[in-house]
Design an enzyme around this catalytic site. Structure first.
Site: not given
Ligand code: ADE
Ligand code: ZN
Length: 333
Positions: A203, A282
């Protein structure tokens, strides 16, 4: 009908699945406010508008701080039920027929909330989603990677008691500096207990974290994975092994992984034959649920109807549904 209208109609009417959704990340400001009053938990905001205007993030860690603070209003089983039920209503609206949701028990247990309170609230809402709307689901428990492995073993023991409700385990929270190898023994134990494994990787973190998630944690899916394009050998491996990458475009913009949606690499990943799909991560914090993610991304990257179809098909193919159910949904797309 112009081209974009037919894409909109296709997105709205097609049955879809979501594979990367943190249930705590679906806590809308309105519910956060309501629960803070109901449970007499103080939050550092005076109004819903103030909550919304605090959602300006510079990276993953700046988001996680607010996200964990928001979770503090969740106390009773009823709160976890309400949270999950609100997400299910969004699923219904977006025509999501199957969802695989993450939860973070380690953000609740240290506040004195029992594991059973959390899992039972979530599970009851998902059971009602099935009886009332026919929406199916799986639950994946995430370990917080900024904590040490020992604490994660404790929460794994709880998950074992609820094996009937939890299909797999994942790894989330602050990625940089918390490599997959930190959790090698934990994931070995989880696999021995019969859990499937997934992990957030690539990410913000480097391609090596994706390699290590595959090789050390034996993951079935990579969550995000957008940094994979830096490594041609990795792209080859992901493509040849059909490893799903649960990409979350609006999340990546809000957390400044890409400067704007027009520069997101989803289309490049798709064109390289990677098994990518779109998810909301999220949604209460990042500006949209699944259909909004699909629509905004289609607009920004000028995706074709065929691209969207492949994204939705990839999502069903990558789900933890049984083959017969998967094929049944795939035949409808
Ligand atoms: N917890 C909630 N959203 C997240 C994300 N995008 N990356 C890592 N941990 C998370
Ligand atoms: Zn996530």
């Amino acid at each position: 009908m112009n081209n974009f209208n037919s894409i909109l109609e296709f997105i709205n009417k097609t049955p879809k699945t979501e594979l990367h959704l943190h249930i705590e990340g679906s806590l809308e400001p309105e519910l956060m406010f309501k629960l803070s009053k109901r449970n007499k938990v103080e939050i550092p905001f005076k109004s819903i508008d103030e909550i919304k205007s605090a959602y300006n993030f510079t990276d993953l860690d700046s988001f996680l701080k607010i996200y964990y603070e928001g979770s503090n209003v969740l106390i009773n089983e009823e709160d976890f039920f309400d949270l999950t039920w609100e997400y299910i209503l969004r699923c219904k609206k977006d025509n999501i027929v199957h969802t695989e949701i993450f939860f973070d028990p380690q953000s609740h247990i240290p506040r004195g909330i029992s594991f059973d309170t959390v899992i039972n609230g979530i599970h009851k809402a998902l059971t009602r989603a099935h009886t009332e709307f026919g929406i199916t689901s799986k639950i994946i428990m995430c370990f917080l990677r900024h904590l040490d492995e020992e604490q994660c073993f404790e929460v794994l023991n709880h998950a074992v008691r609820h094996k009937d409700k939890i299909i797999g385990v994942g790894l989330d929270s602050s990625e940089k500096g918390n490599p997959p190898q930190k959790f090698k023994s934990l994931f070995e134990e989880a696999i021995k207990e019969g859990f499937l494994t997934v992990a957030h990787a690539g990410e913000e973190g480097p391609p090596e974290y994706i390699w290590d998630s595959l090789n050390l944690l034996k993951v079935k899916r990579i969550d995000h994975g957008v940094q994979c394009l830096q490594d041609d050998k990795l792209v080859e491996k992901l493509r040849d092994s059909n490893i799903p990458l649960t990409v979350c475009p609006l999340s990546n913009i809000k957390l400044c992984v890409f400067d704007k949606l027009e520069n997101h690499n989803l289309k490049k990943m798709l064109d390289k034959g990677l098994r990518v799909m779109v998810n909301s991560d999220d949604p209460a914090y990042f500006g949209g649920y699944l259909n909004t993610n699909l629509i905004e991304t289609a607009k920004a990257l000028q995706l074709s109807l065929e691209d969207i179809k492949i994204l939705i098909q990839n999502s069903f193919k990558s789900s933890f549904l049984d083959e017969k159910t998967k094929n049944n949904w795939l035949s409808k797309i």
